[in-house]
Design a protein around this motif. Structure first.
Motif, short mmCIF file in Angstrom:
data_model
loop_
_atom_site.label_atom_id
_atom_site.label_comp_id
_atom_site.label_asym_id
_atom_site.label_seq_id
_atom_site.Cartn_x
_atom_site.Cartn_y
_atom_site.Cartn_z
N ASN A 453 -36.07 -29.61 18.90
CA ASN A 453 -36.14 -29.84 17.46
C ASN A 453 -34.76 -29.91 16.81
O ASN A 453 -34.65 -29.90 15.59
CB ASN A 453 -36.95 -28.72 16.79
N MET A 454 -33.73 -29.98 17.63
CA MET A 454 -32.37 -29.90 17.09
C MET A 454 -32.09 -31.06 16.14
O MET A 454 -31.53 -30.86 15.05
CB MET A 454 -31.36 -29.90 18.25
N LEU A 455 -32.45 -32.26 16.54
CA LEU A 455 -32.16 -33.42 15.70
C LEU A 455 -32.92 -33.36 14.39
O LEU A 455 -32.37 -33.62 13.31
CB LEU A 455 -32.49 -34.71 16.45
N GLN A 456 -34.22 -32.99 14.45
CA GLN A 456 -35.00 -32.90 13.22
C GLN A 456 -34.43 -31.85 12.28
O GLN A 456 -34.39 -32.03 11.06
CB GLN A 456 -36.46 -32.52 13.51
N ALA A 457 -33.99 -30.72 12.86
CA ALA A 457 -33.46 -29.63 12.04
C ALA A 457 -32.21 -30.08 11.28
O ALA A 457 -32.07 -29.83 10.08
CB ALA A 457 -33.13 -28.43 12.93
N VAL A 458 -31.31 -30.76 11.97
CA VAL A 458 -30.09 -31.24 11.32
C VAL A 458 -30.41 -32.32 10.30
O VAL A 458 -29.83 -32.38 9.22
CB VAL A 458 -29.09 -31.74 12.38
N GLN A 459 -31.39 -33.16 10.62
CA GLN A 459 -31.77 -34.22 9.69
C GLN A 459 -32.37 -33.63 8.41
O GLN A 459 -32.12 -34.13 7.31
CB GLN A 459 -32.79 -35.13 10.38
N LEU A 460 -33.14 -32.58 8.56
CA LEU A 460 -33.73 -31.92 7.39
C LEU A 460 -32.63 -31.31 6.52
O LEU A 460 -32.71 -31.35 5.29
CB LEU A 460 -34.70 -30.84 7.85
N LEU A 461 -31.60 -30.80 7.15
CA LEU A 461 -30.47 -30.24 6.42
C LEU A 461 -29.74 -31.33 5.62
O LEU A 461 -29.34 -31.12 4.46
CB LEU A 461 -29.51 -29.58 7.40
N LYS A 462 -29.61 -32.48 6.22
CA LYS A 462 -28.96 -33.58 5.50
C LYS A 462 -29.80 -34.00 4.30
O LYS A 462 -29.26 -34.29 3.22
CB LYS A 462 -28.74 -34.79 6.43
N GLU A 463 -31.12 -34.05 4.45
CA GLU A 463 -31.98 -34.41 3.34
C GLU A 463 -31.82 -33.43 2.18
O GLU A 463 -31.94 -33.80 1.01
CB GLU A 463 -33.44 -34.44 3.78
N ALA A 464 -31.56 -32.17 2.52
CA ALA A 464 -31.38 -31.15 1.48
C ALA A 464 -30.08 -31.36 0.73
O ALA A 464 -30.02 -31.23 -0.50
CB ALA A 464 -31.40 -29.75 2.11
N TRP A 465 -29.01 -31.68 1.44
CA TRP A 465 -27.68 -31.74 0.83
C TRP A 465 -27.32 -33.14 0.30
O TRP A 465 -26.56 -33.26 -0.65
CB TRP A 465 -26.63 -31.30 1.84
N PHE A 466 -27.86 -34.15 0.95
CA PHE A 466 -27.53 -35.53 0.57
C PHE A 466 -28.81 -36.35 0.44
O PHE A 466 -29.08 -37.22 1.27
CB PHE A 466 -26.59 -36.16 1.59
N PRO A 467 -29.63 -36.08 -0.58
CA PRO A 467 -30.86 -36.85 -0.76
C PRO A 467 -30.54 -38.32 -0.97
O PRO A 467 -29.47 -38.68 -1.43
CB PRO A 467 -31.48 -36.24 -2.03
N ALA A 468 -31.50 -39.16 -0.61
CA ALA A 468 -31.33 -40.60 -0.82
C ALA A 468 -31.01 -40.86 -2.29
O ALA A 468 -31.66 -40.33 -3.18
CB ALA A 468 -32.60 -41.33 -0.42
N GLY A 469 -29.98 -41.66 -2.51
CA GLY A 469 -29.59 -41.97 -3.88
C GLY A 469 -28.45 -41.15 -4.40
O GLY A 469 -27.84 -41.48 -5.41
#
Length: 490
Positions: A453-469
């Motif tokens: 789940n490493m990739l999903q975990a990091v991806q979720l972190l990016k969504e938190a800090w850098f949302p689309a837009g």
């Protein structure tokens, strides 16, 4: 399923070849929806490749939506029709999270904890050693030795000598249920000799609070890339310092041998005491470990603190302290004031566990596991965040620091991550005085994040800090740095 053929002579990495094989199988309907892929361990063995090769191939397939994770080691094929790249959410929350807000306080991925990987310990084996202890009931009906069970202290003395170069005796060792408990004992031993203590800045915040609660003046000394600033330490005029030279927390810096000798010379010259917290010393992934300060100390100036909480489940709560001979009379004078709070049962089980060589095997097993997870972790950070963060890679330990190029404050980043189900910690929390941080730096552990789940975990972190837009504000000038790291083979 078609026979898998991998070519070690190809310019393409093995994991890319494996990824393309399964991608072709799915796209040509030779693997159908819901069909399980071979386990990571089983496929790695049958192909004579490393587990990391299989994990990386599966991660790429999952990030592109070809497969999904149905438990920790098995993956199954998604519906191929209309597959498109999708954000990799935790498999068991993907559908729900896309339609409803995450319940407040829910933690999917704990980046703030250095706790053990759930598959990192053989509990069945440990259960057998605990069962053996019950055969000697006479040892279990009392409070146990105040200093710790003799068998365990003997094994720890051998372990410190063999692994860290320290020549210690069992009489110097005190067992406790965690480092913080031992620090309370140490404060009572040292308070008659000095009223101030220097700590690394940033550094071990709980330790500083314990000494402050006992009336010590806390003197923060800034960290340099080779360890504590010696000029500041000398100028402080204190004769007590707390350091973690093998893997400083939270910076991850390792104190080189020359700096260690200089610190020991200072202690000799001013008759100071060095408290050495040998944090994370077991997890150095390249080269031989640098000897502990205790192993270099011939002047009886080092108090050595060790813990099994990173190599055994921390719920066992067993740590130890090695006192120099000159402090033992003070300890024994006040020993009636202390209680032994570590479980006698687990002390005796651990002593036998160590005596049979299982601790060394456990450390080797975890070192391999965490090294492989570190490769996945740093690869995921680079792929997902790109130039949005700066990553400080080190060659040891279970965590890293990242500088987040964002206009948000450190606390706002912590809060946003938590809202997405990711628990993180800020470096700012580990300063005693005002932080000099110009941009927010975060501490990220990878030890507890499942490899699958490493990739999903990091991806979720990016969504938190850098949302689309919201991307674009801090997108430039970032890089991957290396703190004395040699190029790793992948």
């Amino acid at each position: 399923m078609e026979l898998i053929m991998l070519s070690p002579d190809s310019k393409e990495p093995l994991y890319i070849q494996l990824y393309k094989h399964f991608k072709g199988e799915i796209e040509n309907s030779r693997l159908s929806e819901g069909e399980k892929l071979p386990s990571i361990r089983g496929l790695a063995k049958s192909l004579a490749v490393s587990k990391i090769t299989v994990e990386k191939a599966y991660q790429q397939l999952m990030s592109e939506g070809y497969i999904e994770n149905c438990d920790r080691s098995r993956y199954r094929v998604n519906n191929y029709e209309g597959i498109a790249f999708k954000a990799a959410w935790p498999a068991d929350t993907q559908a729900a999270a896309s339609t409803v807000e995450i319940e407040e306080g829910t933690v999917f991925y704990d980046f703030a904890s250095g706790e053990m990987d759930i598959d990192g310990f053989n509990f069945s084996l440990w259960k057998r050693y605990v069962s053996k202890v019950f055969a000697n009931k006479e040892r279990l009906v009392g409070y146990g030795n105040i200093q710790g069970e003799e068998e365990l202290r003997s094994e720890i003395a051998k372990y410190v000598h063999n692994s860290r170069g320290g020549k210690v005796s069992k009489e110097q060792i005190i067992i406790g249920p965690g480092v913080q408990s031992l620090l309370n004992t140490l404060c009572s031993i040292l308070k008659a000799d000095t009223s101030s203590i220097a700590f690394e800045e940033p550094g071990f915040k709980n330790g500083r609070h314990i000494f402050a609660d006992h009336g010590f003046q806390i003197i923060p000394i800034k960290m340099k890339t080779d360890g504590i600033d010696m000029e500041e330490l000398v100028a402080s005029k204190t004769r007590l310092v707390y350091v973690s030279p093998s893997h400083q927390f939270p910076t991850g810096y390792i104190m080189p041998i020359g700096k260690r000798n200089r610190l020991l010379r200072w202690a000799e010259e001013v008759e100071a005491t060095i408290i050495e917290d040998d944090y994370d010393s077991e997890f150095r992934y390249f080269g031989r470990p640098i000897p502990a300060l205790k192993g270099l100390d011939y002047g009886e100036n080092v108090v050595y603190l060790g813990s099994f909480s990173k190599v055994m489940p921390p719920s066992m709560r067993i740590s130890y302290m090695v006192l120099p001979d000159r402090l033992l009379p003070v300890y024994h004078k006040n020993s009636s004031l202390y209680n032994q709070a570590a479980s006698t049962i687990e002390q005796l089980a651990l002593a036998k566990f160590m005596g049979d060589g299982h601790l060394e095997r456990q450390i080797r097993r975890l070192r391999k596991l965490y090294y492989e997870k570190s490769l996945l972790f740093f690869d995921a950070l680079k792929r997902v965040f790109g130039r949005l963060v700066e990553v400080n890679e080190t060659e040891s330990g279970l965590h890293t620091l990242i500088t987040v190029h964002s206009e948000l404050t450190a606390q706002e980043l912590v809060d946003r991550a938590m809202a997405k189900g990711c628990r993180v910690a800020s470096v700012q929390d580990y300063y005693w005085e005002n932080t000099p941080e110009k941009q927010p730096r975060m501490i990220l552990y990878f030890s507890k994040i499942p490899a699958g789940n490493m990739l999903q975990a990091v991806q979720l972190l990016k969504e938190a800090w850098f949302p689309a837009g919201e991307l674009g504000a801090g997108n430039s000038g970032t890089r991957i740095t290396s703190a004395g790291r040699r190029e790793r083979k992948r």
